[in-house]
Motif scaffolding. Sequence first.
Motif, PDB file in Angstrom:
ATOM      1  N   ARG A  32     -40.241 -42.680 -53.665  1.00  0.00           N
ATOM      2  CA  ARG A  32     -41.053 -43.406 -52.682  1.00  0.00           C
ATOM      3  C   ARG A  32     -42.213 -44.119 -53.354  1.00  0.00           C
ATOM      4  N   GLY A  33     -42.427 -43.836 -54.647  1.00  0.00           N
ATOM      5  CA  GLY A  33     -43.509 -44.478 -55.380  1.00  0.00           C
ATOM      6  C   GLY A  33     -44.771 -43.654 -55.481  1.00  0.00           C
ATOM      7  N   ARG A  34     -44.700 -42.358 -55.175  1.00  0.00           N
ATOM      8  CA  ARG A  34     -45.882 -41.498 -55.272  1.00  0.00           C
ATOM      9  C   ARG A  34     -45.909 -40.822 -56.645  1.00  0.00           C
ATOM     10  N   VAL A  35     -47.064 -40.874 -57.273  1.00  0.00           N
ATOM     11  CA  VAL A  35     -47.232 -40.303 -58.613  1.00  0.00           C
ATOM     12  C   VAL A  35     -47.776 -38.881 -58.483  1.00  0.00           C
ATOM     13  N   HIS A  36     -47.038 -37.939 -59.082  1.00  0.00           N
ATOM     14  CA  HIS A  36     -47.383 -36.520 -59.034  1.00  0.00           C
ATOM     15  C   HIS A  36     -47.886 -36.050 -60.397  1.00  0.00           C
ATOM     16  N   ALA A  37     -48.823 -35.128 -60.377  1.00  0.00           N
ATOM     17  CA  ALA A  37     -49.269 -34.421 -61.581  1.00  0.00           C
ATOM     18  C   ALA A  37     -49.186 -32.931 -61.269  1.00  0.00           C
ATOM     19  N   VAL A  38     -48.313 -32.217 -61.962  1.00  0.00           N
ATOM     20  CA  VAL A  38     -48.012 -30.820 -61.652  1.00  0.00           C
ATOM     21  C   VAL A  38     -48.535 -29.920 -62.763  1.00  0.00           C
ATOM     22  N   ASN A  39     -49.297 -28.911 -62.383  1.00  0.00           N
ATOM     23  CA  ASN A  39     -49.808 -27.942 -63.350  1.00  0.00           C
ATOM     24  C   ASN A  39     -48.641 -27.208 -64.004  1.00  0.00           C
ATOM     25  N   TYR A  40     -48.595 -27.248 -65.319  1.00  0.00           N
ATOM     26  CA  TYR A  40     -47.422 -26.709 -66.024  1.00  0.00           C
ATOM     27  C   TYR A  40     -47.342 -25.195 -65.979  1.00  0.00           C
ATOM     28  N   THR A  41     -48.435 -24.516 -65.691  1.00  0.00           N
ATOM     29  CA  THR A  41     -48.399 -23.055 -65.639  1.00  0.00           C
ATOM     30  C   THR A  41     -48.103 -22.520 -64.248  1.00  0.00           C
ATOM     31  N   THR A  42     -48.599 -23.214 -63.205  1.00  0.00           N
ATOM     32  CA  THR A  42     -48.468 -22.696 -61.838  1.00  0.00           C
ATOM     33  C   THR A  42     -47.391 -23.398 -61.018  1.00  0.00           C
ATOM     34  N   GLY A  43     -46.994 -24.617 -61.419  1.00  0.00           N
ATOM     35  CA  GLY A  43     -46.022 -25.361 -60.632  1.00  0.00           C
ATOM     36  C   GLY A  43     -46.586 -25.889 -59.329  1.00  0.00           C
ATOM     37  N   THR A  44     -47.898 -26.059 -59.277  1.00  0.00           N
ATOM     38  CA  THR A  44     -48.563 -26.629 -58.105  1.00  0.00           C
ATOM     39  C   THR A  44     -49.218 -27.950 -58.498  1.00  0.00           C
ATOM     40  N   LEU A  45     -49.592 -28.728 -57.490  1.00  0.00           N
ATOM     41  CA  LEU A  45     -50.249 -29.995 -57.769  1.00  0.00           C
ATOM     42  C   LEU A  45     -51.519 -29.739 -58.585  1.00  0.00           C
ATOM     43  N   LYS A  46     -51.715 -30.534 -59.599  1.00  0.00           N
ATOM     44  CA  LYS A  46     -52.883 -30.410 -60.472  1.00  0.00           C
ATOM     45  C   LYS A  46     -54.175 -30.417 -59.647  1.00  0.00           C
ATOM     46  N   SER A  47     -55.090 -29.546 -60.000  1.00  0.00           N
ATOM     47  CA  SER A  47     -56.345 -29.421 -59.269  1.00  0.00           C
ATOM     48  C   SER A  47     -57.080 -30.764 -59.231  1.00  0.00           C
ATOM     49  N   GLY A  48     -57.465 -31.190 -58.027  1.00  0.00           N
ATOM     50  CA  GLY A  48     -58.210 -32.429 -57.854  1.00  0.00           C
ATOM     51  C   GLY A  48     -57.355 -33.676 -57.789  1.00  0.00           C
ATOM     52  N   TRP A  49     -56.025 -33.527 -57.926  1.00  0.00           N
ATOM     53  CA  TRP A  49     -55.146 -34.696 -57.947  1.00  0.00           C
ATOM     54  C   TRP A  49     -54.701 -35.059 -56.534  1.00  0.00           C
ATOM     55  N   SER A  50     -54.849 -36.307 -56.190  1.00  0.00           N
ATOM     56  CA  SER A  50     -54.308 -36.842 -54.934  1.00  0.00           C
ATOM     57  C   SER A  50     -53.132 -37.742 -55.285  1.00  0.00           C
ATOM     58  N   LEU A  51     -52.047 -37.624 -54.526  1.00  0.00           N
ATOM     59  CA  LEU A  51     -50.869 -38.435 -54.807  1.00  0.00           C
ATOM     60  C   LEU A  51     -51.230 -39.918 -54.756  1.00  0.00           C
ATOM     61  N   ILE A  52     -50.823 -40.650 -55.790  1.00  0.00           N
ATOM     62  CA  ILE A  52     -51.064 -42.088 -55.868  1.00  0.00           C
ATOM     63  C   ILE A  52     -49.827 -42.799 -55.358  1.00  0.00           C
ATOM     64  N   ASN A  53     -49.988 -43.672 -54.397  1.00  0.00           N
ATOM     65  CA  ASN A  53     -48.847 -44.376 -53.820  1.00  0.00           C
ATOM     66  C   ASN A  53     -48.766 -45.774 -54.418  1.00  0.00           C
TER      67      ASN A  53
END
Length: 277
Positions: free
Chosen positions: A142-163
């Motif tokens: 859909r064009g959303r940029v994700h940043a995933v914490n490599y240790t927890t598998g959750t969205l990186k702290s403070g990251w908002s999806l970029i469309n």
Amino acid sequence: DLTDAAFSGNYVYVVNRDADTLYVLSTANGTRVGFYTSYGLTVAPTIDAQGNVYIGDDSGYVHKLNATGELIWKRKLQGSISTSAIIDAMGTVYFGANTGTNGYLYALSPDSTLIWTYEIGENILAPPVIGTDNNIYFCDDRGRVHAVNYTTGTLKSGWSLINLGTGGSSPAFTADGYFYINTEEQHLFCIGIDGKIRWETLLPVAAKMRSHGRKREDDLIPSPVIGQNGDIYVTGGDDIGLYKIKGRSSGIRANTAWPMFRHDQNHSGKAGFNPTR
């Protein structure tokens, strides 16, 4: 219908999707050294630092093979495996997979243990990469940029999806903490690991594609490649051309475990490979 090849030492690996087979070929003379057949093999092979091979199939299985194509293990995941694997410095293997309505990013240990699952909320086609902060970055369909914490598998702290508005390529990371993504509409974006868009530019090919009413027909959007001096190269399609965008001297290719599509500018698909040119 062949995937991208991967190479390691004396061997080249390629999947023939029509034959559901991975072939192991000699780099010396092209003869077949080994092969592995399993229903629905779809994605390009990836090679770890020990020379083992990872591939995925339509049924959701990840297969780990030895250097000559013999099965070590296979692991069932939810969805159809949709991206080639990437591998981090610890040997963790990351795959994307799609269901009919959702996508997932999986982290597996080298012994097939599932470490975590990240739910995307949209399909994923372009393989992820590893950023300068060791986290996992990708653009969904859909064009959303994700940043995933490599240790927890959750969205990186403070990251908002970029469309970005439309599906994007695999990112290409620079040493100074930025990454480039090309989109289906031929916009090239430069984004920082802080989640802010630094700049964007519309490639000339976009106007040509619109004037001809043309859409790309291949599955993957061409990913940018970063030159030795930081300049950016991106293709506009098979019959359109190659574009060079002025970069920065500090924006050379990042030295992370997997900074770009297929690992490096040679597209080796091998963890730890250090191209000399």
